[in-house]
Enzyme design. Structure first.
Site, PDB file in Angstrom:
ATOM      1  N   HIS A   1      37.207  48.808  97.596  1.00 27.94           N
ATOM      2  CA  HIS A   1      36.499  49.456  98.710  1.00 27.94           C
ATOM      3  C   HIS A   1      36.484  50.987  98.572  1.00 27.94           C
ATOM      4  O   HIS A   1      35.439  51.612  98.436  1.00 27.94           O
ATOM      5  CB  HIS A   1      37.161  49.093 100.040  1.00 27.94           C
ATOM      6  CG  HIS A   1      37.276  47.623 100.302  1.00 27.94           C
ATOM      7  ND1 HIS A   1      36.176  46.828 100.524  1.00 27.94           N
ATOM      8  CD2 HIS A   1      38.355  46.805 100.396  1.00 27.94           C
ATOM      9  CE1 HIS A   1      36.573  45.577 100.753  1.00 27.94           C
ATOM     10  NE2 HIS A   1      37.891  45.537 100.674  1.00 27.94           N
TER      11      HIS A   1
HETATM   12  C1  BDR Z   1      39.379  49.305 104.167  1.00 26.95           C
HETATM   13  O1  BDR Z   1      40.536  48.877 104.909  1.00 26.95           O
HETATM   14  C2  BDR Z   1      41.697  49.242 104.214  1.00 26.95           C
HETATM   15  O2  BDR Z   1      42.616  48.194 104.224  1.00 26.95           O
HETATM   16  C3  BDR Z   1      41.279  49.643 102.825  1.00 26.95           C
HETATM   17  O3  BDR Z   1      42.148  50.668 102.333  1.00 26.95           O
HETATM   18  C4  BDR Z   1      39.877  50.150 103.015  1.00 26.95           C
HETATM   19  O4  BDR Z   1      39.864  51.519 103.382  1.00 26.95           O
HETATM   20  C5  BDR Z   1      38.602  48.060 103.753  1.00 26.95           C
HETATM   21  O5  BDR Z   1      38.205  47.340 104.874  1.00 26.95           O
END
Ligand code: BDR
Ligand code: CA
Length: 309
Positions: free
Chosen positions: A237
């Site tokens: 992500h």
């Molecule tokens: C986002 O949520 C967090 O757990 C990850 O680091 C990312 O920023 C993904 O949904």
């Protein structure tokens, strides 16, 4: 062209890879890291930012920010990121303490002092710090060059609720403030980040590169498999954020009008058609993103040893 950025983050496995990438890339100048509670508590996210800098042998000021969302309780994601927020992967101890200056004051000072439009914010976490900046100093917030934020789910299902994604759901009130501020904001939702996936072959590729940055990224992604129900690959992500800052041509933008569901319960943080005009990345050339990520982690630019403060 060189971009000067502040990274707002809650490291976090994928945050750590995004930060290592940004520090390693010769065209990104990381002026500061601001931390926020999210994946794990503020003490741990701040310490993790310092540990990541120690691994990269870089001196960048770290400013601790919000310990909880604007109007809700903190609920972490340690089930995914591990109790230490970094999947138990070995990082060196910090070589420097965090700055005494809190994140909000650092953001106001740095954006206020920089030439207008010259400093970008890469937001990898709940938007609490950025919302506080907008509330406290809206005229300073308007000087941000570009705000690129990972968050939300548009046509995809969510990852913490049917329609909601962690960063937005953790602090929907903050997201609503940021979306309504009229800043030059690009949102990168799950619709894109779920297409940028690391599989076993990618882990092997990172291992072969042999740099500390690539090997630790391999270990982090391997740990990212553990907190899930399995599958053959994991989405990266947060690394999409610095990638878009450098290579917007690899992403497909769509102009949308959205608002954030600020109710309690299952729909909190869901994005819905609404009033705020937003630039949303909805497509990505995923293989090119993965290639640049690996190449950069495998050939990091020379460490900076002087503080930017
Ligand atoms: C986002 O949520 C967090 O757990 C990850 O680091 C990312 O920023 C993904 O949904
Ligand atoms: Ca994050």
């Amino acid at each position: 062209m060189m971009r000067r950025v502040i990274i707002d983050t809650d490291p976090g496995i994928d945050d750590a890879i995004a930060i290592l990438f940004a520090l390693a890339h010769p065209q990104l100048d990381v002026a500061a890291i601001t931390t926020v509670a999210g994946n794990i508590g503020i003490g741990t996210t701040t310490r993790n930012a310092l540990r990541i800098l120690a691994l990269a042998e870089q001196a960048v000021p770290v400013h601790a920010g919000a310990a909880r969302p604007l109007a809700r309780e903190h609920a972490d994601a340690s089930a995914i990121h591990g109790r230490d927020g970094l999947g138990g992967v070995a990082f060196p101890e910090p070589v420097a303490p965090a700055s005494d200056e809190p994140a909000l004051q650092a953001l106001i000072r740095m954006i206020g002092e920089a030439p207008e439009g010259s400093l970008d914010i890469l937001a990898l976490a709940p938007l609490t710090n950025i919302a506080m900046l907008i509330r406290e100093a809206p005229q300073i917030a308007r000087r941000i060059g570009r705000l690129i934020a990972m968050g939300g789910a548009v046509r995809e299902p969510g990852n913490v609720g049917k329609r909601s994604e962690f960063n937005i759901a953790h602090d929907p009130e903050a997201a609503e403030i940021v979306f309504s501020a009229g800043l030059p904001l690009t949102l990168i939702p799950l619709d894109v980040t779920r297409k940028v996936r690391a599989d076993a072959a990618y882990l092997e590729r990172l291992a072969t590169l042999g740099t500390p940055q690539a090997i630790v990224s391999r270990d982090l992604i391997a740990a990212y498999f553990i907190g899930t129900s399995g599958g053959e690959s994991r989405p990266l992500h947060d690394p999409c954020v610095p990638l878009l800052a450098l290579r917007p041509d690899l992403f497909t933008p769509e102009a949308m009008r959205l608002s954030v569901d600020c109710s309690q319960g299952e729909l909190a943080g869901a994005l819905a058609p609404g009033e705020h005009p937003l630039d949303v990345a909805m497509g990505v050339r995923a293989q090119a993103v993965l290639d640049i990520l690996a190449e950069t982690l495998g050939h990091p630019s020379s460490p900076r040893t002087t503080s930017h403060q």
